[in-house]
Design a protein around this motif. Structure first.
Motif, PDB file in Angstrom:
ATOM      1  N   ASN A  20      -4.596  -7.925   4.843  1.00 27.66           N
ATOM      2  CA  ASN A  20      -5.911  -7.747   5.783  1.00 27.66           C
ATOM      3  C   ASN A  20      -7.162  -7.998   5.335  1.00 27.66           C
ATOM      4  O   ASN A  20      -7.959  -8.445   5.987  1.00 27.66           O
ATOM      5  N   LEU A  21      -7.539  -7.233   4.165  1.00 23.61           N
ATOM      6  CA  LEU A  21      -8.643  -7.509   3.617  1.00 23.61           C
ATOM      7  C   LEU A  21      -8.890  -8.919   3.314  1.00 23.61           C
ATOM      8  O   LEU A  21     -10.123  -9.036   3.273  1.00 23.61           O
TER       9      LEU A  21
ATOM     10  N   ARG B 208      -7.357   4.491   5.558  1.00 25.27           N
ATOM     11  CA  ARG B 208      -6.840   3.918   6.707  1.00 25.27           C
ATOM     12  C   ARG B 208      -5.663   2.914   6.237  1.00 25.27           C
ATOM     13  O   ARG B 208      -5.650   2.003   5.377  1.00 25.27           O
TER      14      ARG B 208
ATOM     15  N   GLN C 127      -2.637  -3.696   3.134  1.00 26.33           N
ATOM     16  CA  GLN C 127      -3.941  -3.590   3.069  1.00 26.33           C
ATOM     17  C   GLN C 127      -4.689  -4.785   2.626  1.00 26.33           C
ATOM     18  O   GLN C 127      -5.831  -5.299   2.871  1.00 26.33           O
ATOM     19  N   GLN C 128      -4.084  -5.433   1.339  1.00 28.17           N
ATOM     20  CA  GLN C 128      -4.471  -6.667   0.571  1.00 28.17           C
ATOM     21  C   GLN C 128      -4.474  -7.709   1.600  1.00 28.17           C
ATOM     22  O   GLN C 128      -5.731  -8.441   1.459  1.00 28.17           O
TER      23      GLN C 128
ATOM     24  N   VAL D 272      -3.917  -0.642  -3.326  1.00 27.09           N
ATOM     25  CA  VAL D 272      -3.796  -1.354  -2.366  1.00 27.09           C
ATOM     26  C   VAL D 272      -2.495  -1.571  -1.791  1.00 27.09           C
ATOM     27  O   VAL D 272      -1.825  -2.159  -2.814  1.00 27.09           O
ATOM     28  N   THR D 273      -2.103  -1.338  -0.736  1.00 30.34           N
ATOM     29  CA  THR D 273      -0.646  -1.800  -0.321  1.00 30.34           C
ATOM     30  C   THR D 273      -0.818  -3.413  -0.009  1.00 30.34           C
ATOM     31  O   THR D 273      -1.742  -3.799   0.326  1.00 30.34           O
TER      32      THR D 273
ATOM     33  N   GLY E 111      -3.891   0.480   7.659  1.00 34.59           N
ATOM     34  CA  GLY E 111      -3.616  -1.090   7.562  1.00 34.59           C
ATOM     35  C   GLY E 111      -4.668  -1.673   6.959  1.00 34.59           C
ATOM     36  O   GLY E 111      -4.474  -2.827   6.252  1.00 34.59           O
ATOM     37  N   MET E 112      -5.802  -1.186   6.735  1.00 39.83           N
ATOM     38  CA  MET E 112      -7.075  -1.772   6.370  1.00 39.83           C
ATOM     39  C   MET E 112      -7.773  -1.030   5.266  1.00 39.83           C
ATOM     40  O   MET E 112      -8.892  -1.476   4.570  1.00 39.83           O
ATOM     41  N   LEU E 113      -7.326   0.072   4.777  1.00 40.93           N
ATOM     42  CA  LEU E 113      -7.946   0.920   3.823  1.00 40.93           C
ATOM     43  C   LEU E 113      -9.431   1.643   4.148  1.00 40.93           C
ATOM     44  O   LEU E 113      -9.357   2.663   4.197  1.00 40.93           O
TER      45      LEU E 113
END
Length: 424
Positions: free
Chosen positions: A96-97, A58, A93-94, A89-90, A60-62
């Protein structure tokens, strides 16, 4: 308890098992390796890890929202402070997670950089780590750690409270990279002078290379008696360690122990650590040490070959495959490895721990360094005292018989030694 000095960080490892990835590895082994990476940092308390099956990534969120909620609950239950994702991990993504889970997060590259930071011992190694970390950070400009850099005396380049260069824009990072490159150039020039001095001796260089944790440092210690860190830990050795070794019935050589390779090594790390591996580029003989007991030994070997090729090591460079850790294999499998080594002149089955097979390996390295020895009969007159003394000084004489005119001497030597003798 001093929070900065003694507190450990509770960590959890996630291995995304992406079904659509053509280079997908065996998930169980990949997770085991990632957890071993995490255990290489003493500041971490590794609570556990899990494989997360994914059909696709995904953006935006992996992970999907349901899986994020499920993992988040598990992290909260275990009081996890740091999540290590075994893969890229972009920055989006980082962020957001981290927000969703309320933890710090590092991807595989970030973790490897932390280990490199922890292990680098020489000035060159430290500079290379800083450059690799800045190259990585340049694309992110987000913070990675809260307190670990203070424990280790400063890892400002991978983030931390009050470290303004991490918050700076890319131009500031580029300025820092330029400064570090200049410093590294000076260090590399100094090492080049040392290499030039060695070349005048000259001692042939024998380089040990291989996947991380293959047993290179254990073999190095057995051959040299050096106290190089040889723990069952990934990336135990990061800086090139060199020792002079007298080969049995052969010349002195310089033995070089190098940083272990690993799959998916980030490109910025390959580039930054090229100088660390420069002894491999200058090596007369390369010994590729493999953990033959590992279930993915073939994949690991291919990773090593690919990185060697990217470094510019020619395929025709004299080399051996050293199949290490026979002591960890079942009897039948160990016997099969020994049988294969018996059939192949370029393969040696050994145990660096017990010493099995070392003698045959050293004999092959000796022959490769100085060439095959052959027996030759010489007749020397009494006036040839200088030549006779040279033969004895180099321990080439097998037997000698005195005659009325001088000496009949049988020598065992290489073509190189014969040429040296001819110039006397």
């Amino acid at each position: 308890m001093n929070d900065n000095a003694s507190r450990v960080t509770r960590a959890w490892v996630l291995h995304p098992d992406i079904k659509s990835d053509p280079d997908r590895r065996l998930a169980d082994h990949a997770l085991a390796e990632a957890m071993a990476l995490a255990q290489a940092l003493p500041e971490l308390e590794l609570v556990g890890g899990e494989i997360v099956p994914l059909k696709s990534v995904r953006a935006g969120m992996l992970f999907g929202s349901g899986k994020i909620a499920e993992i988040g609950q598990a992290l909260e239950d275990q009081h996890i402070e740091l999540v290590l994702v075994d893969g890229p991990v972009t920055p989006v993504q980082q962020r957001n997670l981290e927000k969703a889970w309320g933890v710090k997060l590092l991807d595989r590259t970030g973790l490897i950089l932390e280990i490199f930071s922890d292990r680098a011992a020489t000035r060159e190694g430290v500079l290379q780590v800083e450059m690799a970390a800045l190259s990585y950070q340049r694309t992110r400009l987000v913070r990675a750690w809260t307190h670990l850099e203070r424990q280790r005396g400063g890892l400002g380049f991978v983030g931390g409270p009050g470290e303004t260069q991490i918050e700076a824009d890319r131009r500031a990072i580029d300025d820092q990279l330029t400064r570090l490159r200049r410093q590294l150039d000076k260090v590399v020039k100094t090492r080049a002078l040392h290499r030039a001095a060695r070349a005048k001796v000259p001692y042939p260089i024998v380089a040990l290379v291989g996947y991380t944790n293959a047993g290179k440092s254990t073999l190095f210690n057995r051959l040299t008696g050096a106290e190089v860190m040889a723990k069952d830990m990934l990336f135990a050795t990061l800086d090139p360690t060199m020792r002079r070794v007298q080969l049995p019935d052969g010349p002195e050589v310089i033995l070089s122990d190098t940083v272990g390779f690993i799959s998916d090594l980030p490109t910025e790390l390959v580039a930054a650590f090229r100088a660390t591996l420069e002894e491999v580029l200058a090596a007369d003989v390369i010994c590729h040490v493999r953990d033959i007991s590992h279930p993915e030994t073939e994949e690991q070997a291919q990773d090593v070959r690919e990185i060697m090729a990217s470094l510019g090591v020619e395929e025709d460079r004299p080399s051996f495959e050293v199949w290490n850790k026979l002591d960890l294999m079942p009897g039948d499998a160990a016997d099969a490895a020994r049988a294969r080594a018996d059939r192949d002149d370029h393969v040696f089955a050994i145990s660096a721990l017990t010493g099995e097979g070392i003698e045959a390996l050293l004999a092959a390295v000796t022959e490769k360094v100085q060439g095959r020895k052959r027996l030759v009969d010489l007749s020397l007159g009494f006036a040839d005292g200088k030549k006779r003394a040279w033969l004895f000084a180099h321990e080439l004489v097998e037997q000698e018989r005195q005659t009325d005119d001088g000496f009949e001497i049988t020598v065992r030597w290489t073509a190189q030694q014969e040429a040296q003798y001819a110039r006397l």
